[in-house]
Design a protein around this motif. Structure first.
Motif, PDB file in Angstrom:
ATOM      1  N   ASP A  83       0.854  -1.193   0.000  1.00 33.11           N
ATOM      2  CA  ASP A  83       0.000   0.000   0.000  1.00 33.11           C
ATOM      3  C   ASP A  83       0.886   1.239   0.000  1.00 33.11           C
ATOM      4  O   ASP A  83       1.867   1.311   0.757  1.00 33.11           O
ATOM      5  CB  ASP A  83      -0.891   0.011   1.251  1.00 33.11           C
ATOM      6  CG  ASP A  83      -1.912  -1.111   1.222  1.00 33.11           C
ATOM      7  OD1 ASP A  83      -2.258  -1.558   0.101  1.00 33.11           O
ATOM      8  OD2 ASP A  83      -2.340  -1.543   2.308  1.00 33.11           O
ATOM      9  N   PRO A  84       0.565   2.262  -0.826  1.00 35.41           N
ATOM     10  CA  PRO A  84       1.412   3.464  -0.909  1.00 35.41           C
ATOM     11  C   PRO A  84       1.630   4.148   0.436  1.00 35.41           C
ATOM     12  O   PRO A  84       2.710   4.707   0.660  1.00 35.41           O
ATOM     13  CB  PRO A  84       0.641   4.362  -1.878  1.00 35.41           C
ATOM     14  CG  PRO A  84      -0.170   3.425  -2.702  1.00 35.41           C
ATOM     15  CD  PRO A  84      -0.558   2.300  -1.782  1.00 35.41           C
ATOM     16  N   ASP A  85       0.645   4.109   1.362  1.00 33.77           N
ATOM     17  CA  ASP A  85       0.818   4.838   2.621  1.00 33.77           C
ATOM     18  C   ASP A  85       1.813   4.165   3.555  1.00 33.77           C
ATOM     19  O   ASP A  85       2.108   4.680   4.640  1.00 33.77           O
ATOM     20  CB  ASP A  85      -0.528   5.022   3.339  1.00 33.77           C
ATOM     21  CG  ASP A  85      -1.194   3.699   3.715  1.00 33.77           C
ATOM     22  OD1 ASP A  85      -0.642   2.638   3.345  1.00 33.77           O
ATOM     23  OD2 ASP A  85      -2.246   3.735   4.368  1.00 33.77           O
ATOM     24  N   CYS A  86       2.354   3.007   3.159  1.00 33.34           N
ATOM     25  CA  CYS A  86       3.380   2.339   3.967  1.00 33.34           C
ATOM     26  C   CYS A  86       4.795   2.714   3.525  1.00 33.34           C
ATOM     27  O   CYS A  86       5.771   2.206   4.069  1.00 33.34           O
ATOM     28  CB  CYS A  86       3.217   0.817   3.885  1.00 33.34           C
ATOM     29  SG  CYS A  86       1.739   0.213   4.741  1.00 33.34           S
ATOM     30  N   LEU A  87       4.890   3.602   2.524  1.00 35.90           N
ATOM     31  CA  LEU A  87       6.214   4.005   2.033  1.00 35.90           C
ATOM     32  C   LEU A  87       6.369   5.511   2.180  1.00 35.90           C
ATOM     33  O   LEU A  87       5.471   6.284   1.846  1.00 35.90           O
ATOM     34  CB  LEU A  87       6.378   3.625   0.550  1.00 35.90           C
ATOM     35  CG  LEU A  87       7.676   4.101  -0.116  1.00 35.90           C
ATOM     36  CD1 LEU A  87       8.898   3.437   0.510  1.00 35.90           C
ATOM     37  CD2 LEU A  87       7.637   3.837  -1.614  1.00 35.90           C
ATOM     38  N   GLU A  88       7.522   5.913   2.701  1.00 39.27           N
ATOM     39  CA  GLU A  88       7.828   7.328   2.847  1.00 39.27           C
ATOM     40  C   GLU A  88       9.188   7.603   2.181  1.00 39.27           C
ATOM     41  O   GLU A  88      10.138   6.846   2.365  1.00 39.27           O
ATOM     42  CB  GLU A  88       7.880   7.720   4.318  1.00 39.27           C
ATOM     43  CG  GLU A  88       8.164   9.199   4.549  1.00 39.27           C
ATOM     44  CD  GLU A  88       8.096   9.567   6.025  1.00 39.27           C
ATOM     45  OE1 GLU A  88       9.147   9.926   6.587  1.00 39.27           O
ATOM     46  OE2 GLU A  88       6.993   9.484   6.606  1.00 39.27           O
ATOM     47  N   LEU A  89       9.256   8.665   1.387  1.00 38.51           N
ATOM     48  CA  LEU A  89      10.520   9.078   0.764  1.00 38.51           C
ATOM     49  C   LEU A  89      11.055  10.298   1.490  1.00 38.51           C
ATOM     50  O   LEU A  89      10.319  11.264   1.734  1.00 38.51           O
ATOM     51  CB  LEU A  89      10.314   9.416  -0.723  1.00 38.51           C
ATOM     52  CG  LEU A  89       9.860   8.291  -1.647  1.00 38.51           C
ATOM     53  CD1 LEU A  89       9.888   8.780  -3.099  1.00 38.51           C
ATOM     54  CD2 LEU A  89      10.751   7.061  -1.507  1.00 38.51           C
ATOM     55  N   GLU A  90      12.334  10.259   1.854  1.00 35.40           N
ATOM     56  CA  GLU A  90      12.998  11.395   2.493  1.00 35.40           C
ATOM     57  C   GLU A  90      13.919  12.060   1.479  1.00 35.40           C
ATOM     58  O   GLU A  90      14.817  11.410   0.918  1.00 35.40           O
ATOM     59  CB  GLU A  90      13.794  10.931   3.718  1.00 35.40           C
ATOM     60  CG  GLU A  90      12.903  10.389   4.830  1.00 35.40           C
ATOM     61  CD  GLU A  90      13.672  10.095   6.111  1.00 35.40           C
ATOM     62  OE1 GLU A  90      14.904  10.340   6.127  1.00 35.40           O
ATOM     63  OE2 GLU A  90      13.056   9.626   7.081  1.00 35.40           O
ATOM     64  N   ILE A  91      13.675  13.347   1.233  1.00 34.74           N
ATOM     65  CA  ILE A  91      14.461  14.116   0.261  1.00 34.74           C
ATOM     66  C   ILE A  91      15.203  15.204   1.005  1.00 34.74           C
ATOM     67  O   ILE A  91      14.609  15.957   1.791  1.00 34.74           O
ATOM     68  CB  ILE A  91      13.548  14.742  -0.816  1.00 34.74           C
ATOM     69  CG1 ILE A  91      12.752  13.669  -1.546  1.00 34.74           C
ATOM     70  CG2 ILE A  91      14.381  15.541  -1.817  1.00 34.74           C
ATOM     71  CD1 ILE A  91      11.306  13.596  -1.166  1.00 34.74           C
ATOM     72  N   THR A  92      16.504  15.304   0.767  1.00 36.33           N
ATOM     73  CA  THR A  92      17.285  16.349   1.446  1.00 36.33           C
ATOM     74  C   THR A  92      16.922  17.721   0.892  1.00 36.33           C
ATOM     75  O   THR A  92      16.654  17.893  -0.292  1.00 36.33           O
ATOM     76  CB  THR A  92      18.798  16.111   1.267  1.00 36.33           C
ATOM     77  OG1 THR A  92      19.094  16.068  -0.114  1.00 36.33           O
ATOM     78  CG2 THR A  92      19.226  14.822   1.930  1.00 36.33           C
ATOM     79  N   GLU A  93      16.935  18.687   1.783  1.00 40.85           N
ATOM     80  CA  GLU A  93      16.561  20.049   1.413  1.00 40.85           C
ATOM     81  C   GLU A  93      17.487  20.620   0.334  1.00 40.85           C
ATOM     82  O   GLU A  93      17.075  21.396  -0.516  1.00 40.85           O
ATOM     83  CB  GLU A  93      16.614  20.930   2.673  1.00 40.85           C
ATOM     84  CG  GLU A  93      16.138  22.339   2.463  1.00 40.85           C
ATOM     85  CD  GLU A  93      16.314  23.176   3.729  1.00 40.85           C
ATOM     86  OE1 GLU A  93      15.923  24.344   3.700  1.00 40.85           O
ATOM     87  OE2 GLU A  93      16.865  22.658   4.718  1.00 40.85           O
ATOM     88  N   SER A  94      18.756  20.187   0.310  1.00 40.62           N
ATOM     89  CA  SER A  94      19.726  20.732  -0.646  1.00 40.62           C
ATOM     90  C   SER A  94      19.407  20.349  -2.092  1.00 40.62           C
ATOM     91  O   SER A  94      19.920  20.958  -3.023  1.00 40.62           O
ATOM     92  CB  SER A  94      21.136  20.245  -0.291  1.00 40.62           C
ATOM     93  OG  SER A  94      21.181  18.828  -0.312  1.00 40.62           O
TER      94      SER A  94
END
Length: 710
Positions: A572-583
């Motif tokens: 399910d998509p809500d079980c995945l989180e992507l972390e993107i650096t601010e830079s």
């Protein structure tokens, strides 16, 4: 005296002789290859005698022509030639002479045959011509041979006169005997006659190089010919052209040299083109500087010079900082103009004996010769740094770039061209790491560091192939409930010997080499598999967060890759989180936001990692479809000793929550940090205070322990 009367016997002998003579004459005439005839000199040239050769010559029997029985001989004559024949015979009759005329007849089988007719008029007692007798012979083969010879002569003359190559015959002592119009034109003369009359000393008047004619003669004597003999020659107006000669010696039957004959081709255009191609092959097409092809040659020359005069030479590897950003954002036209300006600036900073080479892109190499003191090199490089950093005005806009320079010295840092270049490149890499806009000199320690990096890259490639990568999971905890709300998947590298290598030692290498793309894809799939497994075991979603590197985030197919992975793992998509650096925002804010929205439409969660330390993105934050802000641990780790951080933490939490985002603090390691963050309303924490990153089996044990207590 009275002669005796002939006896009967003698009369019989005379008759027999006459008869035999007539028979012999008849046989002789009939055996001739041709036609013996006698015709009346009338309007139709009526034949009264025709020999047996008539059949072979005309295809008609003699009786067919006698008294024009079947056809008159004039009718056999080719129609276009009849007037010619009659005129020739009439003229001979008038002058009382023999005649000879060549013309065509039409054979009975319709073939056209050439014949030669010779004859003379026969006069009657009154002195008037009443008949013509003569001999007609087939000359078709001779005519064909003559025509072939004429055609060949015509073709040769046509070739000689119309050839685009010059054709000549020259005497051994250097005079032109025969030339064609093309040669006269090549040398700038109006006609062959003018060339022969004016150009009477080939060595002194034609060849630019003294002794070139003698070289031509010597080559002739050695080989009896010359091929592709190239020379620079004068034209009539004293300008010069390049020619190529092919010639041979011609001798008489006794073996004496008569003359040289051959051809001349103007190869000036080819010579100029070859020179242009050679220049293009050895020089950069944009800047005109020597290119990579020329570098080794120039570098070897510099080394030889240093050896000869017992001094040093230096190799400076120059890389322009910020060039790629300008080239990508402002376009290649601006980038090209910037490179042109920089190439001129670099050239202005060196001596005439030194060399600037463009390797390609924004990379240059400077070769400095005749170095007595290394400080001289450093002074030159400081000039380069200053010149490069001056603003460039292009299309009324100012552009500022700097440079990173690596220096290697011969023979101190290497005696081979490739070694010197490699070491200068290594030093340049160090200059980049040192903050750019500086120069660094190669050292052995620097080489060891580079060797270690290359070794690490090689080992990392093998690790990917051999499946040595694994994931650890660091829990995220909800301040309100104290329960695990998810986890961040963190990559580790475990060697066959059991050594656990942290990502800080290899992730930057993976990013630089592009290996991060295959690693990132593997991490994404493994994390999704684990999230699927945890949901089934725990009976509730345990979202797993995956870090997306700047390189991965710029991939145009990132959203599709996420979709494909979710489908592959049935997560399910809500079980995945992507972390993107601010830079990541720094290169293209609009594209950054567009990609975030594309990802959000899939249904996954998004988080901004290391918030507060990167690019100043507050102006864009309201446009981000973000679920979480992760406060950088730099604001948390020294919370006890730096009260100023408390204000920053409060501001970030208020900002994030006012925009509908949850705020999570990274690097929470102490009770004080935990309690303070909880007191100011932080939503979640992550750090050693609760748990360090742990293997999957230990993370499951933590979840099971919480589940059993609830």
């Amino acid at each position: 005296m009275k002669l005796p009367s002939p006896t009967t016997k003698s009369l019989i002998s005379i008759d027999a002789f006459v008869h035999d003579r007539q028979r012999m004459l008849d046989t002789l005439v009939d055996n001739l290859e041709g036609l013996v005839y006698c015709n009346l000199y009338d309007q139709h040239w009526t034949m009264i005698y025709v020999s047996d050769g008539c059949k072979d010559l005309t295809g008609y029997f003699p009786d067919d022509l006698i008294f024009n029985n079947l056809v008159s001989y004039e009718e056999i004559i080719f129609k276009d030639d009849r007037a010619l024949v009659r005129y020739a015979i009439d003229e001979a009759v008038k002058q009382g002479k023999r005649f000879e005329v060549e013309y065509r007849i039409r054979h009975a089988n319709t073939d056209i045959i050439w014949v030669c007719e010779r004859g003379n008029p026969i006069y009657n007692a009154k002195g008037k011509v009443h008949a013509i007798e003569g001999f007609i012979q087939n000359i078709t083969q001779r005519k064909a041979a003559e025509q072939s010879l004429h055609d060949a002569e015509f073709r040769y003359r046509s070739i000689f006169e119309n050839a685009i190559e010059g054709i000549f015959q020259t005497s051994p002592n250097g005079h032109y005997l025969i030339v064609n119009p093309a040669l006269a034109k090549i040398y700038g003369y109006s006609s062959p006659e003018e060339l022969i009359s004016v150009l009477n000393n080939i060595q002194q008047q034609l060849y630019v190089t003294p002794g070139r004619r003698e070289e031509f003669v010597q080559a002739m004597l050695a080989n009896q010919s010359v091929h592709n003999f190239e020379s620079l020659v004068y034209k009539k107006d004293n300008s010069t052209i390049w020619i190529s000669e092919n010639a041979r010696m011609v001798h008489d039957k006794a073996g004496n040299l008569l003359y040289y004959e051959g051809t001349v081709e103007d190869i000036t255009a080819r010579k100029n083109y070859d020179h242009k191609i050679e220049h293009q092959a050895k020089h950069d097409s944009l800047t005109g500087l020597p290119n990579r092809y020329m570098l080794n040659d120039r570098l070897q020359q510099s080394i030889n010079f240093a050896d000869r005069y017992k001094n040093k030479m230096a190799v400076a590897f120059v890389d322009l900082d910020q060039f790629k950003l300008i080239n990508d954002s402002m376009g290649h036209e601006v980038g090209d103009q910037l490179l042109l300006i920089m190439s001129k600036r670099l050239s202005s900073c060196i001596r005439e004996v030194d060399t600037v080479v463009r390797l390609g892109g924004d990379e240059f190499v400077i070769l400095l010769t005749n170095i007595e003191n290394v400080n001289d090199v450093l002074i030159s490089m400081q000039r380069v740094l200053t010149a490069v950093a001056a603003p460039c005005v292009i299309n009324e806009l100012d552009y500022v770039v700097t440079s990173s320079i690596g220096i290697s010295i011969y023979p101190d840092d290497g005696i081979e061209p490739n070694t010197l270049l490699k070491n200068a490149d290594t030093a340049m890499y160090k200059a980049k790491k040192a903050g750019r806009n500086n120069y660094q000199i190669y050292t052995q320690e620097l080489n060891e560091a580079l060797t270690e990096r290359v070794t690490m890259e090689y080992r990392l490639r093998l690790a990917i192939e051999n499946g040595e990568l694994l994931l650890h999971y660091q829990p995220k905890v909800d301040f309100a409930t104290g329960l695990i709300s998810g986890a961040e998947a963190l990559i580790r590298w475990q060697t066959p010997e059991g050594e656990l290598i942290p990502p800080v030692k290899f992730i930057h290498i993976a990013e630089e080499t592009g290996l991060i793309e295959s690693i990132g894809e593997w991490v994404l799939i493994e994390a999704c598999k684990k999230a699927k497994e945890l949901k089934e075991k725990m009976g509730r979603p345990i979202p797993i967060a995956v870090n997306v590197s700047p390189r991965q985030f710029k991939q145009p197919n990132l959203a599709q890759t996420i979709k494909n992975t979710l489908e592959l793992t049935n997560l399910d998509p809500d079980c995945l989180e992507l972390e993107i650096t601010e830079s990541t925002l720094i290169d293209d804010a609009a594209k950054f936001i567009q990609t975030l929205h594309a990802l959000k439409t899939i249904g996954i969660k998004l988080a901004i990692d290391d918030f507060g330390t990167g690019y100043s993105s507050l102006a864009y934050l309201k446009d981000f479809p973000i679920d979480r802000l992760k406060i950088d641990k730099a604001f948390v780790s020294n919370l006890e000793n730096d009260p100023a951080n408390t204000a920053i933490l409060k501001a970030i939490i208020v900002l994030g929550q006012s925009l509908g985002m949850k705020v999570i603090a990274e690097g929470v390691e102490t009770r004080f940090q935990h309690d303070y963050l909880q007191s100011i309303g932080c939503d979640e924490l992550q750090g050693y205070y609760f748990s360090k990153p742990i293997p999957a089996i230990e993370f499951e044990a933590l979840l099971q322990n919480q589940l059993s207590k609830s």
